[in-house]
Scaffold this motif. Sequence first.
Motif, mmCIF file in Angstrom:
data_model
loop_
_atom_site.group_PDB
_atom_site.id
_atom_site.type_symbol
_atom_site.label_atom_id
_atom_site.label_comp_id
_atom_site.label_asym_id
_atom_site.label_seq_id
_atom_site.Cartn_x
_atom_site.Cartn_y
_atom_site.Cartn_z
ATOM 1 N N GLU A 31 0.782 -1.256 -0.010
ATOM 2 C CA GLU A 31 -0.091 0.023 0.013
ATOM 3 C C GLU A 31 0.933 1.270 -0.019
ATOM 4 O O GLU A 31 2.025 1.155 0.588
ATOM 5 N N ALA A 32 0.577 2.302 -0.625
ATOM 6 C CA ALA A 32 1.140 3.588 -0.844
ATOM 7 C C ALA A 32 1.365 3.957 0.566
ATOM 8 O O ALA A 32 0.421 4.215 1.135
ATOM 9 N N LYS A 33 2.453 4.457 0.936
ATOM 10 C CA LYS A 33 2.626 5.133 2.106
ATOM 11 C C LYS A 33 2.375 6.789 2.128
ATOM 12 O O LYS A 33 2.581 7.465 1.388
ATOM 13 N N LEU A 34 2.015 7.114 3.426
ATOM 14 C CA LEU A 34 1.511 8.441 3.478
ATOM 15 C C LEU A 34 2.728 9.456 3.559
ATOM 16 O O LEU A 34 3.883 8.793 3.960
ATOM 17 N N PRO A 35 2.569 10.790 3.365
ATOM 18 C CA PRO A 35 3.670 11.681 3.444
ATOM 19 C C PRO A 35 4.216 11.728 4.860
ATOM 20 O O PRO A 35 3.415 11.582 5.708
ATOM 21 N N SER A 97 -2.755 7.156 15.202
ATOM 22 C CA SER A 97 -2.088 5.893 15.154
ATOM 23 C C SER A 97 -1.995 5.226 13.917
ATOM 24 O O SER A 97 -1.276 4.801 13.253
ATOM 25 N N GLU A 98 -3.356 5.454 13.086
ATOM 26 C CA GLU A 98 -3.376 4.546 11.781
ATOM 27 C C GLU A 98 -2.667 5.588 10.954
ATOM 28 O O GLU A 98 -2.048 4.914 9.912
ATOM 29 N N ASN A 99 -2.521 6.933 10.892
ATOM 30 C CA ASN A 99 -1.450 7.869 10.227
ATOM 31 C C ASN A 99 -0.176 7.061 10.421
ATOM 32 O O ASN A 99 0.525 6.990 9.455
ATOM 33 N N ILE A 100 0.261 6.856 11.557
ATOM 34 C CA ILE A 100 1.616 6.504 12.041
ATOM 35 C C ILE A 100 1.897 5.153 11.357
ATOM 36 O O ILE A 100 3.211 4.910 11.140
ATOM 37 N N ILE A 101 1.007 4.315 11.670
ATOM 38 C CA ILE A 101 1.285 3.002 11.044
ATOM 39 C C ILE A 101 1.325 3.062 9.454
ATOM 40 O O ILE A 101 1.970 2.272 8.884
ATOM 41 N N LYS A 102 0.291 3.409 8.744
ATOM 42 C CA LYS A 102 0.466 3.663 7.502
ATOM 43 C C LYS A 102 1.784 4.541 6.869
ATOM 44 O O LYS A 102 2.462 4.265 5.958
ATOM 45 N N ALA A 103 2.056 5.767 7.529
ATOM 46 C CA ALA A 103 3.203 6.492 7.128
ATOM 47 C C ALA A 103 4.556 5.847 7.389
ATOM 48 O O ALA A 103 5.526 5.703 6.725
ATOM 49 N N GLY A 105 4.837 2.346 8.783
ATOM 50 C CA GLY A 105 4.990 0.926 8.862
ATOM 51 C C GLY A 105 5.036 0.537 10.270
ATOM 52 O O GLY A 105 5.468 -0.721 10.656
ATOM 53 N N ALA A 106 4.437 1.453 11.320
ATOM 54 C CA ALA A 106 4.535 0.907 12.764
ATOM 55 C C ALA A 106 3.648 -0.300 12.836
ATOM 56 O O ALA A 106 2.681 -0.495 12.234
ATOM 57 N N TYR A 159 1.118 18.120 27.092
ATOM 58 C CA TYR A 159 1.945 17.248 26.588
ATOM 59 C C TYR A 159 1.140 16.004 25.622
ATOM 60 O O TYR A 159 0.219 15.688 26.168
ATOM 61 N N THR A 160 1.923 15.695 24.821
ATOM 62 C CA THR A 160 1.339 14.539 23.958
ATOM 63 C C THR A 160 2.731 13.774 23.668
ATOM 64 O O THR A 160 3.462 14.228 23.122
ATOM 65 N N ASN A 161 2.742 12.659 24.227
ATOM 66 C CA ASN A 161 3.781 11.615 24.019
ATOM 67 C C ASN A 161 3.244 10.289 23.305
ATOM 68 O O ASN A 161 2.498 9.690 24.045
ATOM 69 N N ILE A 162 3.981 10.093 22.093
ATOM 70 C CA ILE A 162 3.222 8.947 21.239
ATOM 71 C C ILE A 162 4.482 7.919 21.271
ATOM 72 O O ILE A 162 5.476 8.229 20.888
ATOM 73 N N PHE A 163 4.315 6.679 21.485
ATOM 74 C CA PHE A 163 5.311 5.686 21.397
ATOM 75 C C PHE A 163 4.816 4.550 20.363
ATOM 76 O O PHE A 163 3.784 4.536 20.125
ATOM 77 N N VAL A 164 5.938 4.225 19.665
ATOM 78 C CA VAL A 164 5.903 3.579 18.338
ATOM 79 C C VAL A 164 6.980 2.362 18.559
ATOM 80 O O VAL A 164 7.916 2.382 18.818
ATOM 81 N N LYS A 165 6.295 0.946 17.939
ATOM 82 C CA LYS A 165 7.251 0.062 17.630
ATOM 83 C C LYS A 165 7.248 0.023 16.237
ATOM 84 O O LYS A 165 5.961 -0.176 15.479
ATOM 85 N N ILE A 166 8.430 -0.141 15.671
ATOM 86 C CA ILE A 166 8.604 -0.320 14.018
ATOM 87 C C ILE A 166 9.268 -1.668 13.786
ATOM 88 O O ILE A 166 10.238 -1.817 14.626
#
Length: 166
Positions: A31-35, A97-103, A105-106, A159-166
């Motif tokens: 799938e095409a990744k987001l900017p 989270s969907e944006n981060i997953i798509k952009a 690959g999280a 404060y917003t802190n987002i954690f990601v696993k790639i």
Amino acid sequence: MNKRFFRFVVIGFLFAILTSCSSEDSSNKTEAKLPIITVYDYSPMELETMKLINNYRVSIGLNALEKINHVSYKSEEHDAYMIANNVVNHNDFVARSENIIKALGAVKVSENIAYNYNSAQAAFDAWMNSPGHRENIEGDFTNFGLSIRENPVNGRKYYTNIFVKI
């Protein structure tokens, strides 16, 4: 002449089979990744908060998290939303989270928020005293992003802190 015709048909048939589309071909397409936002200007307080999180993680044997500018930008968007709407919540976390997953690959995304702490240490301590927030800080993540924004009307920090696993 029949041999030539037969050879032509066989070659044409093989060419058609080898170049035809199939459900297997389409399932292998990605799938095409987001900017992706690549530039983010971190404040000293944001960097200090990230350092507190990473120092703690390393002290308990976990990996330090690498910052990703795109994730900090998504955090900043949420701070702006909370300030504009005078709320403190996780609204639209699924979209973030969907944006981060798509952009990026999280495979896993989580979020901590805080409100009205005047120092990085105070926000970090509050997160550590909350089981759910602490779980995110100690979680199985590889990266993070963070934003701290001040409401220009009342001077309170979000404060917003987002954690990601790639």
